[in-house]
Design an enzyme around this catalytic site. Sequence first.
Site, PDB file in Angstrom:
ATOM      1  CB  SER A 142      60.450  65.506  28.640  1.00  0.00           C
ATOM      2  OG  SER A 142      59.762  64.302  28.939  1.00  0.00           O
ATOM      3  CE1 TYR A 155      61.656  63.162  23.693  1.00  0.00           C
ATOM      4  CE2 TYR A 155      61.485  62.535  25.994  1.00  0.00           C
ATOM      5  CZ  TYR A 155      61.036  63.260  24.918  1.00  0.00           C
ATOM      6  OH  TYR A 155      59.953  64.108  25.071  1.00  0.00           O
TER       7      TYR A 155
END
Length: 260
Positions: A142, A155
């Site tokens: 990401s 995350y």
Amino acid sequence: MTQGKNAIITGSTSGIGLGIAESMAAAGMNVMLNGFGDAGEIEELRSRLASGNNVKVGYNGADMTKPEEIEALVAQAESDFGQVDVVVNNAGIQNVQPVEEFPTAKWDAILAINLSSAFHTTRLTLGGMKQRGWGRIINIASAHGLVASPFKSAYVAAKHGVLGLTKTVALEAAEHGVTVNAICPGYVLTPLVEKQIPDTAKSRGISEDAVIHDVMLGGQPTKKFVKTEELGGFAVFLCSDAAASITGAALPVDGGWTAQ
Ligand code: NAD
């Protein structure tokens, strides 16, 4: 050159994983789907991808928090296809809360699904790829593998970890025709992103509309969500011979987000 290659794509019943599965099947690759969802809808998807592209498409519902189920997923792909040439580690979840309130069970689940599952699929498939002198491991990290945002501690930690795993395995595999890369997408409008809009609005004390336009697209200079088919096309390119020297890389597909 991608024709006939055999790929496992984790978390491919939805969003980015599904986009990659569609692109890989269209490129002539056999695909092992994985992820949760309605059994009838998954079977419909499996059979549509197989007959629409004249490739083999299987499904294994392994829970990516469970190493023994990941072992069964890899074993099924090896038995259905003969060998595994490509692994796309894509399954992932998110939780948006301040760190002091972050539930420990959510921390553990995010680390397990977003990071440890990639370790397991890698340890189980890399040996065969090295032996045959060809392989591709594509980790869907990401932009949050490169930069942080508040309220996403697990995350961001997991995605930074994915980049560390990517670089390490790339070095271990480099002389064996196996490339290992991380794609770092910006915001893509998938169920994972739709679900975090209300929690982000609550954590930041702003409206849901402001979350989309100011928080998500505000940092993405194109002011557009990245599309799943763009990520699918890029993943197929990484499987091509033209991408043989791209390894150990963190590759942003983020509309310019991390250029700032
Ligand atoms: P999504 O929610 O649409 O899809 C997630 C997939 O993972 C689904 O198929 C789901 O069933 C599967 N999954 C979830 N938990 C699982 C488990 N325990 N075992 C097996 N499968 C499981 O999400 P998405 O947005 O397509 O995200 C896919 C990946 O892309 C994730 O790793 C995510 O972090 C990453 N990513 C997403 C964005 C974005 O903006 N959507 C941006 C950057 C990175």
